[in-house]
Design an enzyme around this catalytic site. Structure first.
Site, PDB file in Angstrom:
ATOM      1  N   LYS A   1       1.007  -1.385  -0.520  1.00 51.30           N
ATOM      2  CA  LYS A   1      -0.404   0.234  -0.204  1.00 51.30           C
ATOM      3  C   LYS A   1       1.141   1.192   0.039  1.00 51.30           C
ATOM      4  O   LYS A   1       1.744   2.394   0.399  1.00 51.30           O
ATOM      5  CB  LYS A   1      -1.107   0.126   1.378  1.00 51.30           C
ATOM      6  CG  LYS A   1      -1.948   1.140   1.166  1.00 51.30           C
ATOM      7  CD  LYS A   1      -1.690   2.229   1.621  1.00 51.30           C
ATOM      8  CE  LYS A   1      -3.128   3.311   1.927  1.00 51.30           C
ATOM      9  NZ  LYS A   1      -2.523   4.544   2.415  1.00 51.30           N
TER      10      LYS A   1
ATOM     11  N   GLU B   1       7.918   1.142  12.100  1.00 52.38           N
ATOM     12  CA  GLU B   1       8.634   1.880  12.209  1.00 52.38           C
ATOM     13  C   GLU B   1       8.106   2.965  11.819  1.00 52.38           C
ATOM     14  O   GLU B   1       7.739   3.428  11.052  1.00 52.38           O
ATOM     15  CB  GLU B   1       9.533   1.435  10.752  1.00 52.38           C
ATOM     16  CG  GLU B   1      11.162   2.302  10.873  1.00 52.38           C
ATOM     17  CD  GLU B   1      10.640   3.184  10.317  1.00 52.38           C
ATOM     18  OE1 GLU B   1      11.197   4.425  11.161  1.00 52.38           O
ATOM     19  OE2 GLU B   1      10.864   3.727   9.152  1.00 52.38           O
TER      20      GLU B   1
ATOM     21  N   CYS C   1      12.695  10.610   9.032  1.00 58.98           N
ATOM     22  CA  CYS C   1      11.908  10.227  10.217  1.00 58.98           C
ATOM     23  C   CYS C   1      13.886   9.726  11.381  1.00 58.98           C
ATOM     24  O   CYS C   1      13.191   9.447  12.576  1.00 58.98           O
ATOM     25  CB  CYS C   1      11.603   8.453  10.163  1.00 58.98           C
ATOM     26  SG  CYS C   1      13.248   7.589   8.848  1.00 58.98           S
TER      27      CYS C   1
ATOM     28  N   GLU D   1       7.801  16.724  16.391  1.00 56.25           N
ATOM     29  CA  GLU D   1       8.682  16.009  14.616  1.00 56.25           C
ATOM     30  C   GLU D   1       8.056  17.182  13.096  1.00 56.25           C
ATOM     31  O   GLU D   1       6.621  16.689  13.254  1.00 56.25           O
ATOM     32  CB  GLU D   1       8.246  15.025  14.667  1.00 56.25           C
ATOM     33  CG  GLU D   1       8.779  14.516  13.575  1.00 56.25           C
ATOM     34  CD  GLU D   1       8.586  12.550  12.736  1.00 56.25           C
ATOM     35  OE1 GLU D   1       9.240  11.750  12.508  1.00 56.25           O
ATOM     36  OE2 GLU D   1       7.710  12.149  13.586  1.00 56.25           O
TER      37      GLU D   1
END
Length: 492
Positions: A178, A253, A287, A384
């Protein structure tokens, strides 16, 4: 919009529109204009992809293929990825705004991930157990875990796909991949390479779509055996809840607020370059971005001067141009989030040393920004932002630096800059993060496991053990006794 490139779904070896005919337009972050359209999967399309993946597990064309033969298919896929790296990189850059220099190079390197797992395909072994019953021969084998839902975000998507697809296919699983609905073009184009490599229809389907019609039906589907997810913590919580419906083995993750610790004996040029790489590389859209720079107070001023000097040469520009260092952010929402976060930080006493504003040009551009903080509670040290914003905070002692590094719910990446080898070992051991780079930053390899602690997720991708996460252990007992089974009411 009718003249824009259009991308279809790849399900069970066939190209198709979504069954509900939903079409979305993808915007080029460098211009803010639509550049392509793509088909979106419905819940029915998800069912079709999962059914194909389940069917092919019992198809002799895949089920009985030797592990060595599976590896050869992966080698073929690796060669195709390398051959088409420029094209895939250009698509990714146009769709997400990431620099072409990085997307094309990273895609080329991703081929090595498929080669790595191709080599592991026939290295998965079972074990004969030294069982405590002399009339039994007992051994274990590892079998494919089943149907895998691999969900990847728009950033570093070729890399993040390889870390999931490579070990899953090497193990003999089937995969429904996906792609993010924000920038799916390179993944839908990548499906053509899967087709060309010769994988049987149904082994890999590539779909995209929104959460309600695609992601949720996929992650809660009763025939999904394994979920490999990369994304944000909030979405991950929904994924985990959905997995309660199918008890799929799940790896996550997620994001991070990675610390980079710079000690007073560090090489200042190396540390400045590491901080720039960790914050402005990939336009900050990583990330593992090292957005919490923790610097020994005695070198804070000279380090800032080095960073300012180096940052003055950074070129903000079109991501397709080879001399651009920082390109646009993928979405306008990221720019707005950064502006809001910076305003809060300034209200808390933080000083913006340079940058801090959206660039005055079309597209989603944010100027590289350095924030000097006086408190660990500064907003830019906690949120973030996914953009080119570096925050620096001074420390006085090693223990204080470690405490600050660990004062976060995340734990993905970390960095240590020091010329003291004993300190490097000591500090890297105490930092609670899945990755620690010493005197470097943002290095990857198919040989090295990748993953985090705490709210940065669980499970590891890449490395030898990754393939085992896509298998289940079966234990087989064979009686070698000459006499038939004795008392059936007593457990042996």
């Amino acid at each position: 919009m009718g003249n824009l490139p259009h991308f279809q779904l790849f399900i069970d070896g066939e190209w198709s529109e979504g069954s509900d005919a939903q079409i979305m337009t993808s915007e080029n972050p460098a211009t803010g204009q639509g550049w392509a359209t793509f088909a979106c999967a419905s819940a029915g399309d998800v069912d079709r992809a999962v059914a194909a993946a389940k069917r092919v597990l019992d198809d002799p064309a895949w089920r009985d293929m030797t592990q060595t033969a599976r590896g050869k298919l992966l080698y073929r896929l690796a060669d195709l990825v390398a051959e088409h790296a420029s094209r895939l990189g250009e698509l990714e850059t146009t769709d997400s705004g990431k620099l072409l220099a990085e997307t094309s190079a990273q895609t080329g390197y991703v081929a090595d991930y498929y080669r790595y797992f191709a080599g592991l395909a026939d290295k998965v072994e079972g074990t004969v157990l030294p069982i405590d019953k002399p009339d039994m021969h007992v051994f274990t084998t590892r079998e494919p875990i089943g149907v895998v839902a691999a969900i990847v975000p728009w950033n570093a998507q070729m890399f993040l796909t390889a870390t999931k697809l490579g070990p899953a296919l090497a193990a003999g699983c089937s995969v429904v991949l996906k792609a993010s609905e924000i920038a799916p073009a390179p993944m839908l184009e990548f499906a053509r390479l899967i087709e060309q490599a010769g994988f049987p229809p149904g082994v890999v389907s590539v779909i995209t779509g929104d959460a309600e019609n695609c992601a949720i039906p996929l992650t809660r589907h009763p025939d999904i055996d394994r979920i490999a997810f990369t994304g944000g913590p909030e979405t991950a919580r929904h994924v985990v809840r959905n997995s309660a419906e199918n008890f799929a083995v799940t790896s996550l993750e997620l994001g991070g607020k990675s610390p980079i610790l710079v000690f007073d004996d560090a090489d200042l040029d190396g540390a400045a370059n590491g901080l720039i790489a960790g914050n402005f590389g990939a336009s900050g859209q990583s990330c593992v971005a090292g957005t919490r720079g923790l610097v020994h107070r005695s070198i804070l001023k000279p380090l800032i001067e080095r960073i300012e000097q180096k940052a003055s040469a950074i070129r903000l520009g079109e991501p397709l141009q080879s001399d651009t260092h920082v390109g646009p952010l993928c979405t306008a929402a990221q720019v707005r989030k950064i502006e809001t976060t910076l305003a809060k930080a300034q209200g808390q006493g933080a000083v913006i040393r340079f940058g801090g504003v959206a660039a005055d040009r079309p597209g989603n551009y944010m100027t590289p920004t350095l924030v000097e903080c006086t408190s660990a509670d500064t907003e830019t040290l906690k949120v973030e932002m996914f953009g080119p914003v570096m925050s620096l905070l001074p420390f006085d002692t090693e223990d204080e630096a470690i405490a600050l590094a660990n004062s976060t719910p995340y734990g993905l990446g970390s960095g240590v800059f020091t010329q003291n080898l004993a300190r490097a070992h000591r500090v890297s051991k105490r930092i609670r993060a899945g990755i620690c780079w010493v005197n470097t930053y943002r290095a990857i390899s198919p040989i090295a496991p990748f993953g985090g602690f705490n709210q940065s997720g669980y499970g590891r991708e890449a490395g030898v053990e990754a393939i085992l996460d896509y298998t289940r252990t079966k234990t087989t007992w064979i009686s070698t006794a000459q006499e038939p089974m004795a008392n059936p009411f007593i457990m042996r």
